[in-house]
Design a protein around this motif. Structure first.
Motif, PDB file in Angstrom:
ATOM      1  N   LYS A   1      31.197   2.810  69.408  1.00  0.00           N
ATOM      2  CA  LYS A   1      31.927   2.309  68.241  1.00  0.00           C
ATOM      3  C   LYS A   1      32.960   3.329  67.764  1.00  0.00           C
ATOM      4  CE  LYS A   1      28.467  -0.899  66.384  1.00  0.00           C
ATOM      5  NZ  LYS A   1      29.349  -2.080  66.440  1.00  0.00           N
TER       6      LYS A   1
ATOM      7  N   TRP B   1      36.236   1.650  65.404  1.00  0.00           N
ATOM      8  CA  TRP B   1      35.637   2.153  64.176  1.00  0.00           C
ATOM      9  C   TRP B   1      36.025   3.598  63.852  1.00  0.00           C
ATOM     10  CZ3 TRP B   1      30.317   0.193  62.283  1.00  0.00           C
ATOM     11  CH2 TRP B   1      30.266  -1.196  62.395  1.00  0.00           C
TER      12      TRP B   1
ATOM     13  N   ALA C   1      32.354   4.975  62.172  1.00  0.00           N
ATOM     14  CA  ALA C   1      31.198   4.504  62.946  1.00  0.00           C
ATOM     15  C   ALA C   1      29.901   5.130  62.448  1.00  0.00           C
ATOM     16  CB  ALA C   1      31.393   4.825  64.428  1.00  0.00           C
TER      17      ALA C   1
ATOM     18  N   ILE D   1      36.411   1.006  58.378  1.00  0.00           N
ATOM     19  CA  ILE D   1      35.889  -0.358  58.532  1.00  0.00           C
ATOM     20  C   ILE D   1      35.859  -1.121  57.213  1.00  0.00           C
ATOM     21  CG2 ILE D   1      34.504   0.147  60.558  1.00  0.00           C
ATOM     22  CD1 ILE D   1      32.062   0.431  58.757  1.00  0.00           C
TER      23      ILE D   1
END
Length: 476
Positions: free
Chosen positions: A66, A71, A75, A220
């Motif tokens: 990720k 991300w 992440a 995110i």
């Protein structure tokens, strides 16, 4: 073949087998010892076991992937959100221990009857089949990478090791191995990360090679971050392997403190896979064999920029992460089938303690073989995990969690919350394709539907004079 890393992994796997054999011979006296470690585990044993169970392949190799992908630095929230979710869970931990139950379906059945117990047990068992299969598959990938053998053969070897030490040693061996496994995960990644960062030119070199947005902790978005915290809380509270850990605690205070300590331990390791994923991204053009989607980013960058001993530590850490989840899922599955589908429905009445342990061990073997066969189909691990976590949690969440908290609850409130919560999860899973829809994950939506159903039906029936269901706690 990577010789030194392979030797380290083999030594670890043999050690786990020895633990299972010794514990099985010296510590298992009755079914309570086998299923819930005799309810005598202390703070550190429970806390490390909770942490190891939560940190699987998705929280190590998956987390690095990720970070390598969209991300970036944010992440770390994939595991940090789980750590934060352990804080409200600490409120429920003493209540879970106070029930003196072995499983979630047992508590649900006490309050809302045999139908609710059977339905919850089936949901849990289906979920645990999927989770066991996915973790065995992830372990097989690492072994195949180290040895060069076919992945299916490596998968069978990983499955065999899980079968043996879980079957012989039960929950006591499970928790001992969990403690060892989490230490290996934390120490292995903590040692490897500085080597890798230094090898790629230091943090400044990583920062210069990546767009600034990749280094943002909130890339995110807060909606996703908060959504994951809710997701983890829901799945932890009604997760059978989590509840089984709290049940092993020697008392209620130990269960509560273990939840908080587990949160600290998970938060501590959340940064290492993230940094390894970012390091891989910064030098991706110089990493031979790096998968386009970064699925092997952690192993690729560690192999390229660390000594063989460190590669072995990381390999062992990944194996530990996957096996610590696989053994927990396997033991919980056999315990639920034995306790809530066999005993609760009048099967095997009057069976001796030795025979109970024997049958439970046989179930471990049978279920592990089935899980290994499922994993041979090559089903996407993330998709399998997402479905498994949702199907086991969304329905029972309200009946189990609120059933322990609220004294006056009617039987239908619990039963219908399980049904509507499960339906809500399935509908949202289809509409969202397993992801966020309007900032809500399927399991959170299902749990919310179950909670609303629970309160609405309970309020209506209590007003009509319907008698409350029995207590979730055993009478003294």
């Amino acid at each position: 073949m990577q010789t030194l890393p392979l030797i380290i992994v083999v030594v670890y796997m043999v050690a786990m087998l020895i633990v299972g054999l010794i514990v099985g011979k010296k510590q298992i006296n009755d079914s309570k010892d086998y299923m819930i470690a005799g309810r005598r585990m202390g703070l550190f044993m429970v806390a490390f076991s909770l942490s190891a169970n939560n940190v699987g392949g998705g929280s190590t190799t998956g987390l690095a992937q990720k970070a390598f992908g969209e991300w970036g630095m944010s992440a770390c929230w994939y595991v940090l959100a789980a750590a934060i979710a352990m804080i409200p869970l600490a409120y429920f931990a003493p209540k879970i221990r106070k029930t003196m139950a072995v499983t979630i379906p047992e508590v649900v059945g006490r309050r809302f009857g045999k139908l609710s117990c059977n339905f919850t047990a089936i949901l849990n068992a289906v979920s645990l089949f999927c989770l066991t299969a996915s973790q065995i598959a992830a372990s097989g990938v690492v072994i195949a990478t180290l040895t060069g053998m076919q992945q299916n053969v490596a998968l069978l070897i990983a499955g065999l090791v899980v079968i043996l030490y879980t079957t012989f040693g039960g929950m006591i061996a499970d928790q001992i191995s969990d403690m060892v496994q989490f230490v290996i995960i934390l120490v292995g990644l903590a040692i490897a990360t500085p080597f890798v960062i230094n090898g790629v030119g230091g943090w400044n070199a990583i920062a210069e090679a990546l767009p600034p947005v990749q280094l943002s902790f909130t890339k995110i978005g807060w909606v996703t971050i908060i959504g994951y915290i809710f997701n983890y809380f829901c799945t932890f509270l009604s997760g059978p392997e989590m509840v089984s850990r709290f049940s092993t605690a020697k008392d209620e205070k130990t269960a509560q403190r273990a939840s908080l300590l587990s949160g600290v331990l998970m938060a501590a390791m959340s940064l290492f896979p993230t940094l390894l994923g970012l390091a891989a991204l910064s030098v991706q053009d110089m990493l031979p064999g790096l998968a386009e989607n970064g699925s092997n980013a952690m192993m690729a960058v560690t192999s390229a920029y660390s000594p063989q001993f460190i590669v072995g530590m990381v390999s062992a850490a990944i194996i530990c992460a996957t096996m610590s989840s696989a053994d927990s899922n396997l033991l919980c599955m056999s315990t639920i089938v034995m306790n809530d589908l066999f005993f609760a429905n009048g099967l095997f009445k009057g069976m001796s303690e030795k025979k109970i342990i024997l049958v439970t061990r046989i179930l471990n073997i049978v279920f592990a073989i089935i899980a290994m066969l499922i994993s041979l189909f090559g089903i996407d691990i993330v998709s399998m995990n997402t479905f498994a976590f949702g199907i086991r949690c969304a329905g029972p969440f309200a009946a189990y969690g609120l059933g322990m908290m609220i004294e006056k609850v009617t039987k239908n409130a619990g039963i219908w919350s399980i049904i509507t919560g499960t339906i809500g999860f399935i509908v949202w899973q289809i509409l969202s394709k397993g992801g966020f829809l309007y900032g809500i994950l399927p399991v959170v939506f299902g749990c919310a539907v179950g909670v609303v159903t629970f309160f609405v039906i309970n309020a209506i029936e209590l007003k009509m004079g319907v008698a409350p269901a029995p207590s979730a706690y055993l009478e003294k």
